[in-house]
Design a protein around this motif. Structure first.
Motif, mmCIF file in Angstrom:
data_model
loop_
_atom_site.group_PDB
_atom_site.id
_atom_site.type_symbol
_atom_site.label_atom_id
_atom_site.label_comp_id
_atom_site.label_asym_id
_atom_site.label_seq_id
_atom_site.Cartn_x
_atom_site.Cartn_y
_atom_site.Cartn_z
ATOM 1 N N SER A 51 6.584 -1.589 -13.122
ATOM 2 C CA SER A 51 7.255 -1.089 -14.325
ATOM 3 C C SER A 51 6.497 0.094 -14.907
ATOM 4 O O SER A 51 7.103 1.077 -15.363
ATOM 5 C CB SER A 51 7.370 -2.209 -15.370
ATOM 6 O OG SER A 51 8.213 -3.247 -14.917
ATOM 7 N N VAL A 52 5.156 0.012 -14.885
ATOM 8 C CA VAL A 52 4.334 1.135 -15.348
ATOM 9 C C VAL A 52 4.596 2.358 -14.462
ATOM 10 O O VAL A 52 4.795 3.480 -14.959
ATOM 11 C CB VAL A 52 2.838 0.770 -15.332
ATOM 12 C CG1 VAL A 52 1.975 2.018 -15.563
ATOM 13 C CG2 VAL A 52 2.532 -0.282 -16.387
ATOM 14 N N VAL B 239 -3.203 7.181 -18.060
ATOM 15 C CA VAL B 239 -3.978 6.236 -17.246
ATOM 16 C C VAL B 239 -3.707 4.829 -17.762
ATOM 17 O O VAL B 239 -3.873 4.565 -18.962
ATOM 18 C CB VAL B 239 -5.491 6.539 -17.302
ATOM 19 C CG1 VAL B 239 -6.259 5.557 -16.425
ATOM 20 C CG2 VAL B 239 -5.792 7.973 -16.887
ATOM 21 N N GLN B 240 -3.286 3.937 -16.854
ATOM 22 C CA GLN B 240 -2.992 2.561 -17.241
ATOM 23 C C GLN B 240 -3.622 1.571 -16.266
ATOM 24 O O GLN B 240 -3.103 1.344 -15.182
ATOM 25 C CB GLN B 240 -1.487 2.316 -17.291
ATOM 26 C CG GLN B 240 -1.093 0.885 -17.667
ATOM 27 C CD GLN B 240 -1.556 0.506 -19.054
ATOM 28 O OE1 GLN B 240 -1.045 1.021 -20.051
ATOM 29 N NE2 GLN B 240 -2.531 -0.398 -19.152
ATOM 30 N N ARG C 242 5.708 15.734 -10.853
ATOM 31 C CA ARG C 242 4.847 14.626 -11.263
ATOM 32 C C ARG C 242 4.414 13.817 -10.046
ATOM 33 O O ARG C 242 5.178 13.658 -9.086
ATOM 34 C CB ARG C 242 5.576 13.707 -12.256
ATOM 35 C CG ARG C 242 5.834 14.320 -13.606
ATOM 36 C CD ARG C 242 6.445 13.337 -14.600
ATOM 37 N NE ARG C 242 7.796 12.950 -14.237
ATOM 38 C CZ ARG C 242 8.876 13.678 -14.475
ATOM 39 N NH1 ARG C 242 8.751 14.863 -15.057
ATOM 40 N NH2 ARG C 242 10.069 13.254 -14.142
ATOM 41 N N ILE C 243 3.200 13.288 -10.127
ATOM 42 C CA ILE C 243 2.675 12.365 -9.120
ATOM 43 C C ILE C 243 2.250 11.092 -9.847
ATOM 44 O O ILE C 243 1.505 11.156 -10.834
ATOM 45 C CB ILE C 243 1.466 12.955 -8.367
ATOM 46 C CG1 ILE C 243 1.841 14.260 -7.656
ATOM 47 C CG2 ILE C 243 0.914 11.945 -7.350
ATOM 48 C CD1 ILE C 243 0.632 15.031 -7.137
ATOM 49 N N ASN D 143 -5.075 0.515 -10.917
ATOM 50 C CA ASN D 143 -5.000 1.563 -11.932
ATOM 51 C C ASN D 143 -3.863 2.516 -11.587
ATOM 52 O O ASN D 143 -3.711 2.924 -10.431
ATOM 53 C CB ASN D 143 -6.323 2.338 -11.995
ATOM 54 C CG ASN D 143 -6.396 3.230 -13.209
ATOM 55 O OD1 ASN D 143 -6.061 2.806 -14.324
ATOM 56 N ND2 ASN D 143 -6.812 4.466 -13.026
ATOM 57 N N VAL D 144 -3.047 2.830 -12.589
ATOM 58 C CA VAL D 144 -1.932 3.750 -12.400
ATOM 59 C C VAL D 144 -2.212 5.033 -13.186
ATOM 60 O O VAL D 144 -2.528 4.977 -14.377
ATOM 61 C CB VAL D 144 -0.596 3.129 -12.873
ATOM 62 C CG1 VAL D 144 0.573 4.020 -12.460
ATOM 63 C CG2 VAL D 144 -0.428 1.726 -12.316
ATOM 64 N N VAL D 145 -2.095 6.163 -12.500
ATOM 65 C CA VAL D 145 -2.361 7.454 -13.121
ATOM 66 C C VAL D 145 -1.134 8.352 -12.980
ATOM 67 O O VAL D 145 -0.535 8.420 -11.889
ATOM 68 C CB VAL D 145 -3.579 8.144 -12.468
ATOM 69 C CG1 VAL D 145 -3.697 9.600 -12.907
ATOM 70 C CG2 VAL D 145 -4.865 7.407 -12.818
#
Length: 479
Positions: A322-323, A458-459, A431-432, A472-474
């Protein structure tokens, strides 16, 4: 003739200062950092130094003088032995703080790039029984703790005693040929403990041989279990046929498991004669039921086979994806490339908000599952390709299929190959979205793209409670 070094010293009444990498903690002694497992900051302990290097030392706790206030009681009786859940003695809130800090440290120290404020980490929905997959080794030699050895009766002269007892469980760090027997693991639905313990009981009772990794013989070799949020259960048993009758003995075990546990919907086996336990290149046989199980996410169904990659924390995978979908910020008109797509989970998860999604994955069986997942869910705007990422994702591939507006990438722990990074930069998407299970290699890759892309969000997401691992999602935006 080897030179004997002096016994390493015992350091008394030292206070553990902080959490370090790989689930260890640390304190400083003279001019060196000392790394110690299975303790928490604030513990006052006696330490036996076990290893000395130029800039650091390693040790182990031999006595707790005073326990830290920042500590909790581990739920597992195997804690401190099997090594799988090194943070069970650390309250979950403290684990999350440490993982948040880990992401910050690695992105800043390794990446050395400009960062926005890092969002607070998303804690796991479950902190026990959260995994949907576990693997157990089977060995003819089990690991014994020093306490267990001390409690044994003296061995008769000329006899080995019972130190070669077979076992099913986990490998101990540093002992590749020995297994520590696990009675109850808290990481997966408790039903899997019943299956594993019954397989061990039956195998020993019937005189089945267990695998000897050094000699490479022994019938019972490895067990993999998967379950799903649809209530399905998969068991894959690896055998190693050595002598006549082994195949019959293997099928007798399978029959016993099938009869004892009718809840198993997918019972699979393989004769693995290789030098390692990987089975990606082997033909598997379905003994009972189907050769797959289904996972669900929102209104989607995902087919997961024994060779498929699927995030091992199902509930938390939904939040992770979802993020990623939110970061992608799709309007419905974008061409999306989903790199390292696995069984197409992310690709299918975002497809209804994209014009078209192209997924690429190394494992051919996973790509076949990805295609089936699109068909099952009536998704018609996905394409999937199997092969090594650096060989498939080329400038020619992009020229043929179109320049992506968005790239979502979820590479293995090693991160992305330099060639892949170069092609991404040449493709120049707006976007990446970089999903990573290893912020250290993610930081390295972010630095490689820093000239063209800025880090916008950053999540961190915790997928593995009680371990030092963190996802980690960036979000990267074109400068």
């Amino acid at each position: 003739m080897t030179r004997k070094h002096k016994p390493y010293p015992i350091l008394e009444n030292v206070e553990i200062e902080a959490i370090a990498a790989e689930g260890k903690c640390l304190f400083h002694h003279e001019d060196k950092v000392v790394f110690v497992p299975f303790c928490v900051p604030g513990d006052i302990v006696d330490i036996q130094i076990t290893r000395k290097k130029h800039s650091f030392m390693e040790g182990r706790v031999i006595k707790f003088i005073q326990y830290s206030k920042v500590r909790t009681t581990p739920m597992c009786s195997h804690f401190g032995i099997c090594g799988g859940c090194k943070w069970q003695n650390l309250p979950y809130e403290e684990q999350l703080k440490a993982k948040q800090q880990q992401v910050f440290d690695q992105l800043t120290r390794i990446g050395k790039i400009e960062l926005p404020e890092i969002n607070p980490i998303l804690g796991s929905v479950k902190t026990s029984e959260y995994r949907n997959k576990l693997e157990f080794g089977c060995a003819n030699k089990r690991w014994y703790t020093q306490e267990e050895i001390n409690a044994m009766p003296p061995r008769e002269e000329g006899k080995e005693g019972n130190l070669n007892e077979s076992a099913i469980g986990f490998h101990i760090t540093g002992a590749f040929d020995k297994i520590y027997p696990i009675k109850k693991c808290w990481l997966m639905d408790d039903f899997h403990n019943s299956i594993r313990n019954e397989i061990q009981r039956y195998a020993k009772e019937t005189g089945m041989t267990f695998y000897d990794i050094r000699a490479q013989h022994g019938l019972l070799r490895d067990i993999m279990m998967r379950n799903s949020n649809t209530g399905e259960f998969m068991v894959l048993i690896q055998f190693h046929y050595d002598v006549e009758g082994d195949e019959d003995r293997a099928k007798a075990l399978l029959e016993h498991v099938a009869d004892k546990f009718p809840e198993i919907t997918s019972l699979i086996y393989v004769d693995n004669q290789k030098g390692n336990d990987t089975f990606g290149d082997l033909e598997l046989t379905t003994f009972k039921g189907t050769d797959f199980i289904y996972e669900t996410m929102e209104d989607l169904k995902f087919k997961v086979g024994p060779k498929s990659f699927y995030q091992t924390n199902t509930d938390q995978a939904y939040h992770l994806y979802s993020v990623a979908r939110d970061f992608a910020n799709l309007s419905g008109n974008e061409l999306v490339y989903d790199l390292y797509t696995g069984t197409g989970t992310i690709a299918n998860f975002v497809a209804h908000k994209a014009k078209k999604v192209i997924g690429i994955e190394y494992v051919p069986e996973a790509i076949e599952d990805a295609k089936v997942n699109s068909e099952v869910n009536n998704i018609t705007n996905t394409l999937f390709y199997a092969g090594d990422m650096k060989d498939i994702l080329t400038d020619d591939f992009i020229a043929e299929h179109g320049h992506p507006d968005i790239i979502i990438t979820d590479p293995p722990r090693a991160g992305m190959h330099q060639d892949v990074v170069d092609v991404i930069l040449n493709a120049a998407p707006k976007r990446i979205v970089y999903v990573s299970c290893n912020p250290a290699t993610q930081a390295r890759d972010l630095a490689l793209m820093d000239a063209e892309y800025k880090v916008a969000k950053v999540q961190p997401v915790d997928m593995f409670p009680h371990t030092p691992h963190v996802e980690n999602v960036v979000l990267l935006e074109k400068k």
